[in-house]
Design an enzyme around this catalytic site. Structure first.
Site, PDB file in Angstrom:
ATOM      1  N   VAL A  12       4.340  -7.270  -3.260  1.00 11.37           N
ATOM      2  CA  VAL A  12       2.998  -8.061  -4.416  1.00 11.37           C
ATOM      3  C   VAL A  12       3.421  -9.062  -4.958  1.00 11.37           C
ATOM      4  CG1 VAL A  12       2.067  -7.552  -6.909  1.00 11.37           C
ATOM      5  CG2 VAL A  12       2.365  -5.500  -5.282  1.00 11.37           C
ATOM      6  N   THR A 122       2.828  -1.854 -11.580  1.00 11.86           N
ATOM      7  CA  THR A 122       1.613  -0.985 -12.052  1.00 11.86           C
ATOM      8  C   THR A 122       2.622  -1.001 -13.357  1.00 11.86           C
ATOM      9  OG1 THR A 122       1.107  -1.211 -10.268  1.00 11.86           O
ATOM     10  CG2 THR A 122       1.012   1.092 -11.620  1.00 11.86           C
ATOM     11  N   GLU A 152      -2.556  -5.038  -9.619  1.00  8.25           N
ATOM     12  CA  GLU A 152      -2.480  -5.819  -8.376  1.00  8.25           C
ATOM     13  C   GLU A 152      -3.246  -4.586  -7.160  1.00  8.25           C
ATOM     14  OE1 GLU A 152      -1.304  -4.222  -5.313  1.00  8.25           O
ATOM     15  OE2 GLU A 152      -0.224  -2.932  -7.194  1.00  8.25           O
ATOM     16  N   GLY A 258       0.477   8.452   0.991  1.00  7.28           N
ATOM     17  CA  GLY A 258       2.434   7.985   1.066  1.00  7.28           C
ATOM     18  C   GLY A 258       2.490   6.548   0.065  1.00  7.28           C
ATOM     19  N   CYS A 261       2.712   2.918  -4.071  1.00  7.45           N
ATOM     20  CA  CYS A 261       2.108   3.583  -5.163  1.00  7.45           C
ATOM     21  C   CYS A 261       1.357   4.473  -5.939  1.00  7.45           C
ATOM     22  CB  CYS A 261       0.486   2.107  -5.179  1.00  7.45           C
ATOM     23  SG  CYS A 261       1.889   0.145  -4.837  1.00  7.45           S
TER      24      CYS A 261
HETATM   25  C1  UDX Z   1       4.903  -3.797  -6.901  1.00  6.15           C
HETATM   26  C2  UDX Z   1       4.875  -3.354  -8.319  1.00  6.15           C
HETATM   27  O1  UDX Z   1       5.221  -4.281  -9.352  1.00  6.15           O
HETATM   28  C3  UDX Z   1       4.598  -2.212  -8.435  1.00  6.15           C
HETATM   29  O2  UDX Z   1       4.926  -1.834  -9.525  1.00  6.15           O
HETATM   30  C4  UDX Z   1       3.525  -1.703  -7.373  1.00  6.15           C
HETATM   31  O3  UDX Z   1       3.132  -0.349  -8.041  1.00  6.15           O
HETATM   32  C5  UDX Z   1       4.180  -1.801  -6.358  1.00  6.15           C
HETATM   33  O4  UDX Z   1       4.281  -3.856  -5.632  1.00  6.15           O
HETATM   34  P1  UDX Z   1       7.077  -4.125  -4.617  1.00  6.15           P
HETATM   35  O5  UDX Z   1       5.976  -5.540  -4.713  1.00  6.15           O
HETATM   36  O6  UDX Z   1       5.676  -3.360  -3.405  1.00  6.15           O
HETATM   37  O7  UDX Z   1       6.445  -3.598  -6.178  1.00  6.15           O
HETATM   38  O8  UDX Z   1       8.347  -4.805  -4.640  1.00  6.15           O
HETATM   39  P2  UDX Z   1       9.880  -4.760  -4.238  1.00  6.15           P
HETATM   40  O9  UDX Z   1       8.542  -4.854  -2.622  1.00  6.15           O
HETATM   41  O10 UDX Z   1      10.744  -3.948  -3.853  1.00  6.15           O
HETATM   42  O11 UDX Z   1       9.399  -6.021  -4.633  1.00  6.15           O
HETATM   43  C6  UDX Z   1      10.407  -6.122  -5.634  1.00  6.15           C
HETATM   44  C7  UDX Z   1      11.054  -7.822  -6.067  1.00  6.15           C
HETATM   45  O12 UDX Z   1      11.862  -7.911  -7.601  1.00  6.15           O
HETATM   46  C8  UDX Z   1      12.608  -7.719  -5.056  1.00  6.15           C
HETATM   47  O13 UDX Z   1      12.363  -8.100  -4.348  1.00  6.15           O
HETATM   48  C9  UDX Z   1      13.053  -7.083  -6.370  1.00  6.15           C
HETATM   49  O14 UDX Z   1      14.714  -7.758  -5.582  1.00  6.15           O
HETATM   50  C10 UDX Z   1      13.008  -8.083  -6.866  1.00  6.15           C
HETATM   51  N1  UDX Z   1      13.772  -8.498  -8.533  1.00  6.15           N
HETATM   52  C11 UDX Z   1      13.682  -6.985  -9.110  1.00  6.15           C
HETATM   53  C12 UDX Z   1      13.578  -8.960  -9.476  1.00  6.15           C
HETATM   54  O15 UDX Z   1      13.287 -10.025  -8.938  1.00  6.15           O
HETATM   55  N2  UDX Z   1      14.231  -8.896 -10.276  1.00  6.15           N
HETATM   56  C13 UDX Z   1      14.428  -7.786 -10.848  1.00  6.15           C
HETATM   57  O16 UDX Z   1      14.977  -7.771 -12.161  1.00  6.15           O
HETATM   58  C14 UDX Z   1      14.408  -6.741 -10.641  1.00  6.15           C
HETATM   59  C1  UDX Z   2      -2.582   1.319  -2.696  1.00  5.03           C
HETATM   60  C2  UDX Z   2      -4.041   0.791  -3.280  1.00  5.03           C
HETATM   61  O1  UDX Z   2      -5.072   0.900  -2.310  1.00  5.03           O
HETATM   62  C3  UDX Z   2      -4.056  -0.466  -3.945  1.00  5.03           C
HETATM   63  O2  UDX Z   2      -5.375  -0.920  -4.304  1.00  5.03           O
HETATM   64  C4  UDX Z   2      -2.801  -0.607  -4.706  1.00  5.03           C
HETATM   65  O3  UDX Z   2      -2.968  -1.600  -5.703  1.00  5.03           O
HETATM   66  C5  UDX Z   2      -1.766  -0.152  -3.835  1.00  5.03           C
HETATM   67  O4  UDX Z   2      -1.675   0.734  -3.768  1.00  5.03           O
HETATM   68  P1  UDX Z   2      -1.534   0.848  -0.299  1.00  5.03           P
HETATM   69  O5  UDX Z   2      -0.369   1.784  -1.246  1.00  5.03           O
HETATM   70  O6  UDX Z   2      -1.197  -0.409   0.146  1.00  5.03           O
HETATM   71  O7  UDX Z   2      -2.607   0.294  -1.479  1.00  5.03           O
HETATM   72  O8  UDX Z   2      -2.729   1.286   0.822  1.00  5.03           O
HETATM   73  P2  UDX Z   2      -3.764   2.218   1.595  1.00  5.03           P
HETATM   74  O9  UDX Z   2      -4.146   1.255   2.050  1.00  5.03           O
HETATM   75  O10 UDX Z   2      -4.086   2.499   0.130  1.00  5.03           O
HETATM   76  O11 UDX Z   2      -3.791   3.341   1.319  1.00  5.03           O
HETATM   77  C6  UDX Z   2      -2.683   4.670   0.620  1.00  5.03           C
HETATM   78  C7  UDX Z   2      -2.037   5.230   0.858  1.00  5.03           C
HETATM   79  O12 UDX Z   2      -3.381   6.617   1.297  1.00  5.03           O
HETATM   80  C8  UDX Z   2      -1.469   5.314   2.900  1.00  5.03           C
HETATM   81  O13 UDX Z   2      -0.284   6.281   3.565  1.00  5.03           O
HETATM   82  C9  UDX Z   2      -2.741   6.137   3.828  1.00  5.03           C
HETATM   83  O14 UDX Z   2      -2.748   6.175   4.881  1.00  5.03           O
HETATM   84  C10 UDX Z   2      -3.383   6.468   2.955  1.00  5.03           C
HETATM   85  N1  UDX Z   2      -4.831   7.220   3.493  1.00  5.03           N
HETATM   86  C11 UDX Z   2      -5.759   5.905   3.166  1.00  5.03           C
HETATM   87  C12 UDX Z   2      -5.557   8.333   3.874  1.00  5.03           C
HETATM   88  O15 UDX Z   2      -5.209   9.253   3.865  1.00  5.03           O
HETATM   89  N2  UDX Z   2      -6.808   8.521   3.856  1.00  5.03           N
HETATM   90  C13 UDX Z   2      -7.759   7.211   3.301  1.00  5.03           C
HETATM   91  O16 UDX Z   2      -9.361   7.466   3.606  1.00  5.03           O
HETATM   92  C14 UDX Z   2      -7.201   6.644   2.979  1.00  5.03           C
END
Ligand code: UDX
Ligand code: UDX
Length: 438
Positions: A12, A122, A152, A258, A261
């Site tokens: 994100v 989130t 997001e 899966g 999120c």
């Molecule tokens: C995000 C959101 O923040 C989460 O709430 C949402 O529901 C899903 O997406 P995401 O970007 O997927 O998380 O997380 P991740 O790819 O694990 O990246 C988090 C980053 O934050 C990592 O690079 C980690 O090193 C960094 N981090 C973590 C910091 O910079 N400071 C911290 O204290 C902890």
């Molecule tokens: C989701 C939300 O869509 C996004 O708005 C949020 O902020 C982060 O979480 P993401 O998890 O990255 O995004 O992908 P998404 O395309 O939503 O798919 C989520 C899961 O649902 C995947 O495992 C996908 O395979 C599954 N899926 C999606 C289904 O099984 N059927 C569908 O019709 C759509």
């Protein structure tokens, strides 16, 4: 041009930072992971996201995007600070907020000028107020700040397009001036902007993800009914989707959802409801229906093989939780491979980009670098992730390589009629089988 600090360069944070830079802002992206920052400074991306590398490199070259591990550097001249650190699932399904807390505290300790702190992660309802308390108490001396929620809605695999063409942007704060400034940042995206209070904005995020997850669980439940009665869930979904009240998106039946999120957000919302003495029946069922899809796979493959899985080799097409990402967080492939192995099978797998990321999640699975090599000698294949490249593979060749021509299509990517014509023992999800009945 505004100056923005983004904390966290994960899926994100990095997308958000690179996109705001591309809109002409000056962005300093911070992460506590030194290796990630060193790699980014050398042009190496920490994640796979289509189009991201090009976007990052272009904006770095233009001087609009830089990376650091120093809060002091990241905040120098910044008017906005986005918190985009992970909020993984903690005990009992509650969101684990330790990283948000560290980020809020660090921002407070290093800010030297007024700052708008924006929560992108989130977070449970009420977290914005909690972040405000943390910032206030951690500041060495009082400096003006506001906390805004701006959740997001990016889907991995299409995150840049989702950022640049959002359905809406949600901005929550009781501080009208801060909310308007954050709204200004989003104006170039020409999407509706919902300005509301902090808690409502936080709830909109959970409500949206829970609804989408419920939509998928709903169509998966209907898929079983379709299959039992010889109807085709793909056509049912298409027929439903023309109704604008229903919409055609998120009605793909299969192995379920899966990722980073839906699983944690549905659980966290259910947890929040329970904490207030409520009984979130629908949310609980949304989760159960989803995980049943994975649990069912060994039984389905055994049925297709006409015997048990002991000593059989099963190939998995796809490992990432969805197509166009390398993300393995709560990927169905992990549970499915464990269940197949527990039933006595050997598992081999192929994924176009998630092979490296998957290895530590499934040490007993043989992960190979070529789809045909994977098919060689397998007793059955399971389609787990609907990557485009699987849709047009040479199925005649695959059939020749398999020990028995058995495919369980967990993502409905093939045409059943064609598969039967080719002589496959084939099973899709929620679609009529060869004799027209489930
Ligand atoms: C995000 C959101 O923040 C989460 O709430 C949402 O529901 C899903 O997406 P995401 O970007 O997927 O998380 O997380 P991740 O790819 O694990 O990246 C988090 C980053 O934050 C990592 O690079 C980690 O090193 C960094 N981090 C973590 C910091 O910079 N400071 C911290 O204290 C902890
Ligand atoms: C989701 C939300 O869509 C996004 O708005 C949020 O902020 C982060 O979480 P993401 O998890 O990255 O995004 O992908 P998404 O395309 O939503 O798919 C989520 C899961 O649902 C995947 O495992 C996908 O395979 C599954 N899926 C999606 C289904 O099984 N059927 C569908 O019709 C759509």
């Amino acid at each position: 041009m505004k100056q923005i600090c983004v904390v966290g360069v994960g899926y994100v944070g990095l997308v958000t930072g690179a996109c705001f830079a591309d809109l002409g802002n000056r962005v300093i992206a911070l992460d506590v992971d030194e290796k990630r920052i060193a790699n980014l400074n050398n042009g190496i991306m920490p994640i796979y996201e289509p189009g991201l590398e090009e976007l990052v490199k272009r904006n770095v070259k233009a001087g609009r995007l830089t990376f650091t591990t120093s809060y002091a550097d990241a905040l120098k001249g910044a008017e906005f600070a986005f918190i985009a650190v992970g909020t993984p699932e903690g005990v009992d399904g509650a969101a684990d907020l330790q990283y948000v807390e560290v980020a809020a505290r660090s921002l407070a300790q290093h800010m030297t000028a007024p700052l708008i702190v924006i929560n992108k992660s989130t977070v449970p309802i009420g977290t914005g107020d909690w972040v405000a308390d943390i910032v206030k108490s951690a500041q060495p001396k009082p400096i003006d700040f506001a906390v805004v929620s701006c959740p997001e809605f990016l889907r991995e695999g299409s995150a840049i397009a989702d950022f640049m063409s959002p359905h809406r942007n949600v901005i929550g704060s009781l501080d009208k001036d801060a909310a308007n400034k954050v709204a200004q940042l989003h104006l170039p995206l020409r999407a509706p902007i919902v300005i509301t209070d902090l808690r409502t904005a936080e709830m909109i995020k959970y409500a949206s993800n829970a609804f989408l997850a419920a939509k998928i669980s709903f169509i998966n439940e209907l898929a079983d009914v379709c299959e039992a009665y010889g109807a085709d869930v793909k056509e049912v979904a298409a027929g439903m989707g023309y109704d604008a009240r229903i919409g055609r998106y998120f009605l793909d039946a299969g192995l379920g959802w899966g990722g980073s999120c839906f699983p944690k957000d549905v659980q966290a919302l259910a947890f929040m409801a329970k904490q207030k003495g409520l009984n979130p029946r629908i949310l609980n069922d949304v989760v159960d229906v989803n995980y049943d899809r994975r649990r069912d796979v060994p039984k389905q493959v055994e049925q297709l093989l006409g015997g048990n899985l002991k000593g059989k080799t099963v190939g998995m097409l796809g490992l990432a939780f969805k197509e166009n990402t390398d993300d393995m967080r709560d990927a169905p492939s992990v549970d499915i491979s464990n269940a197949l192995i527990a039933a006595g099978a050997k598992v081999r797998a192929y994924d176009p980009v998630a092979r490296e990321a998957a290895a530590s999640h499934m040490p007993a699975v043989e992960i190979v670098a070529d789809v045909y090599e994977m098919a060689k000698g397998c007793d059955a294949l399971v389609v787990v992730t609907p990557w485009n490249e699987f849709k047009q593979i040479d199925l005649e060749k695959v059939k020749g390589l398999l020990k028995s021509p058995v495919i369980y299509d967990g993502r409905n990517i093939y045409d059943p009629a064609r598969m039967y014509e080719m002589g496959f023992t084939y099973r899709a999800i929620g679609r009529p089988s060869k004799n027209g009945r489930g």
